[in-house]
Design an enzyme around this catalytic site. Structure first.
Site, PDB file in Angstrom:
ATOM      1  N   ASP A 164       0.859  -1.188   0.000  1.00 26.68           N
ATOM      2  CA  ASP A 164       0.000   0.000   0.000  1.00 26.68           C
ATOM      3  C   ASP A 164       0.893   1.236   0.000  1.00 26.68           C
ATOM      4  OD1 ASP A 164      -2.090   1.833   0.471  1.00 26.68           O
ATOM      5  OD2 ASP A 164      -3.162   0.372   1.710  1.00 26.68           O
ATOM      6  N   ASP A 209      -2.878   4.663  -2.548  1.00 25.95           N
ATOM      7  CA  ASP A 209      -3.843   5.360  -1.711  1.00 25.95           C
ATOM      8  C   ASP A 209      -4.248   6.701  -2.336  1.00 25.95           C
ATOM      9  OD1 ASP A 209      -5.179   5.440   0.931  1.00 25.95           O
ATOM     10  OD2 ASP A 209      -3.929   7.210   1.254  1.00 25.95           O
ATOM     11  N   GLU A 265      -6.685   3.761  -5.707  1.00 29.36           N
ATOM     12  CA  GLU A 265      -7.875   4.111  -4.955  1.00 29.36           C
ATOM     13  C   GLU A 265      -8.300   5.497  -5.402  1.00 29.36           C
ATOM     14  OE1 GLU A 265      -9.503   4.651  -0.399  1.00 29.36           O
ATOM     15  OE2 GLU A 265      -7.672   5.589  -1.050  1.00 29.36           O
ATOM     16  N   HIS A 285     -11.098  -1.653   4.920  1.00 27.31           N
ATOM     17  CA  HIS A 285     -10.832  -1.187   6.283  1.00 27.31           C
ATOM     18  C   HIS A 285     -11.463   0.178   6.549  1.00 27.31           C
ATOM     19  CE1 HIS A 285      -8.054   0.744   3.643  1.00 27.31           C
ATOM     20  NE2 HIS A 285      -7.758   1.615   4.581  1.00 27.31           N
ATOM     21  N   ASP A 286     -12.086   0.796   5.548  1.00 31.07           N
ATOM     22  CA  ASP A 286     -12.744   2.098   5.738  1.00 31.07           C
ATOM     23  C   ASP A 286     -14.265   1.975   5.742  1.00 31.07           C
ATOM     24  OD1 ASP A 286     -10.262   3.413   5.643  1.00 31.07           O
ATOM     25  OD2 ASP A 286     -10.387   3.706   3.471  1.00 31.07           O
TER      26      ASP A 286
END
Ligand code: TEU
Length: 548
Positions: free
Chosen positions: A96, A192, A242, A316-317
């Site tokens: 990431d 990200d 993302e 995870h969000d």
């Protein structure tokens, strides 16, 4: 089709996955310990959220050293072991990469903040006066630095300072760092909020929060093409960007092979169907017709433009999908399987987020003291300061906090769900007693076994990769039905999104007397469907292969 387009990616939030060392938080050796499980599940890649050195203010999305492992997760040797052991099982690691911003503890920022003429000053974005843009975590997007008398931009927390991508030195440093990890043997990157890296030079005020100016900003495609040349070209890497608040047109450009930018894109439009007027912090039911419309538009649009979708319900969000679009009570199992079916037959690359394959649900934390997430705590404080009552502040947090997806992975019914010998950094849901890996591995009818079958089907059913997507019954308020069509054959995917029974009538010509049928998968018993009129049970979902 390229081989990676048949793969399935598993997302690990290492802080909550498994603690080898018996600590409050998970670690890299904990992932090594569980590789046999992941291999059994059948996934091809692991995306681990950031484990590089970080003050952990945003759980690792605030990096202070891109070349070091955060001590809470282990050492560089542990990371190398993970890469080697995963590769022995045919699994690749995706790193990431967080380069829209760094932690303010990063040495670049420490240097930059020290004086106006420091060589690193221009690594970040400074203004004498802030504009009115808002941080995605609430409040102004600008923070005042008394030492030099200017404000720096932070689209996220004030400890996450945005990098200045217009500075060629910043880009050179980022690409150098990515080559370092590429050469360590990672199989790809998850980038990200990569569509936020290019800001307009004039920083105009906005009538809303400013996102329309920096989302898919002026030079973003140029910078990603440069990244492709400098890092990806000639290497076997897959890269997913993302994309925050993006558009279909931009995602086609980011992901179509001709652009030479990325392999695929995440977008979040389908996860805003429970944000009334785009407001996250309001408790609301989801809009099913809108969900179906958005996912269908993206299937059609990405297919037409030769783009490639990253497919996901959870990360995870996000809250747990079974609590969000399914039923985490009586129909937890069928609804978890239904949601998986609806997603896994779409075109793109599915991502399974740890615990999703068990049908893990939201934990139902009622008190703010049970929450850890910086965004949640910021919002709570802002609401309470504005006079909102405790109950009113907590209602949307219980439904939407990112911590809903961050509770420890449920390995067994033992203490701490088998996650660690120590008390975990965040609470373990009570249902770990009956929702866990150990129990589901033994039960061939479990959600876990169902995911395993879906993952295997991606390799065996060619239409999943290249069948043309066609939505059926667009106005049906409870059922999402679609086809994936090829020459003389097609997959029919039918998913009932609600409890209770329901009847649907498929359009003429899809199920005829002469159609040959093969059962592919479903969450009730296997069977034939001879009639256009279907009776569906609660959360029923099935897939048939049809041929002329
Ligand atoms: O998230 C970016 C993002 O825009 C979100 O999904 C964000 O969590 C949401 O807008 C909050 O309402 C990425 C990471 O996935 C997230 O964990 C980080 O906090 C964020 O970037 C900043 O690095």
């Amino acid at each position: 089709m390229q081989d990676w387009q048949r793969s399935v990616i598993y997302q690990i939030y290492p802080k909550s996955f498994y603690s080898h060392g018996g600590q409050a938080t998970g670690d890299l050796l904990g992932v090594v310990d569980k590789l046999d499980y992941l291999h059994w599940l059948g996934v091809d890649y692991l995306w681990l959220t950031p484990f590089l050195r970080s003050p952990q203010r945003d759980n690792g999305y605030d990096i202070s050293d891109y070349y070091a492992i955060d001590p809470s997760y282990g050492t560089m040797a542990d990371c190398e072991l993970l890469i080697t052991e995963a590769s022995k099982r045919g699994i690749k690691l995706m790193l990431d990469i967080v380069v829209n911003h760094t932690s303010i503890e990063h040495p670049w920022f420490q240097a930059a903040r020290s004086s106006l003429d420091n060589p690193y000053r221009d690594f970040y974005i400074w203004r004498d006066q802030p504009n009115n843009w808002e941080s995605k975590f609430g409040g102004s997007a600008w923070e005042y630095e008394a030492q030099t008398g200017q404000y720096y931009l932070h689209l996220f927390d004030h400890t996450q300072a945005d990098l200045n991508w217009d500075n060629p030195q910043v880009r050179a440093e980022v690409f150098k760092m990515m080559r370092f990890w590429r050469d360590k043997g990672v199989g790809g990157f998850r980038l990200d909020v990569i569509n936020l890296i290019s800001k307009p030079a004039d920083f105009p005020d906005d009538h809303t929060d400013g996102r329309r100016f920096y989302t898919d900003g002026p030079n973003v495609h140029r910078y990603l093409q440069e990244m492709h040349r400098e890092v990806f070209e000639g290497f076997d890497l897959i890269n997913v960007g993302e994309m925050s608040s993006t558009s279909l047109e931009h995602c086609v450009r980011y992901s179509c092979p001709a652009s030479r930018e990325l392999s695929m894109t995440f977008n979040f439009h389908h996860l805003k169907v429970d944000y009334p007027n785009l407001q996250k912090w309001v408790r609301a039911d989801f809009d099913f017709l809108e969900l179906k419309r958005i996912l269908s538009d993206w299937q059609v649009g990405m297919q037409a433009g030769d783009g490639w979708n990253a497919l996901f319900w959870c990360n995870h969000d996000q809250p747990r999908v079974v609590s969000r679009f399914g039923d985490d009570g009586e129909y937890r199992e069928p609804s978890a399987k239904m949601l998986a079916t609806a997603l896994h037959f779409l075109q793109g690359t599915p991502f399974v987020y740890q615990g999703e394959e068990l049908g893990m649900s939201n934990p139902g934390f009622e008190h703010i003291e049970q929450y850890r997430d910086v965004e949640t705590l910021n919002i709570y404080r802002l609401k309470r300061n504005a006079g909102v009552s405790e109950a009113e502040a907590m209602a949307p947090i219980m439904q939407k906090s990112r911590d809903n997806g961050r509770t420890p992975m449920q390995w067994n019914a033992g203490p701490n769900a088998g996650f660690s010998r120590a008390e975990p950094w965040i609470g373990v849901p009570a249902n770990a007693a009956f929702i866990n890996v150990e129990q589901q591995q033994q039960d061939p009818t479990s959600v876990l076994h169902y995911y395993r079958q879906l993952i295997a089907l991606r390799r065996s059913e060619a239409l999943i990769q290249d069948g043309v997507y066609r939505l059926l019954l667009p106005e049906h308020p409870h059922v999402w039905a679609y086809l994936r069509e090829g020459q003389g054959e097609r997959l029919l995917v039918v998913s009932h999104f609600y409890g209770g029974d329901c009847e649907v009538e498929l359009p003429e010509g899809i199920l005829t007397d002469s159609t040959k049928q093969r059962w592919v998968i479903g969450n009730y018993e296997a069977g034939e469907h001879r009639y256009r009129r279907l009776r569906l049970r609660p959360y029923e979902s099935f897939v048939l292969h049809l041929s002329d």
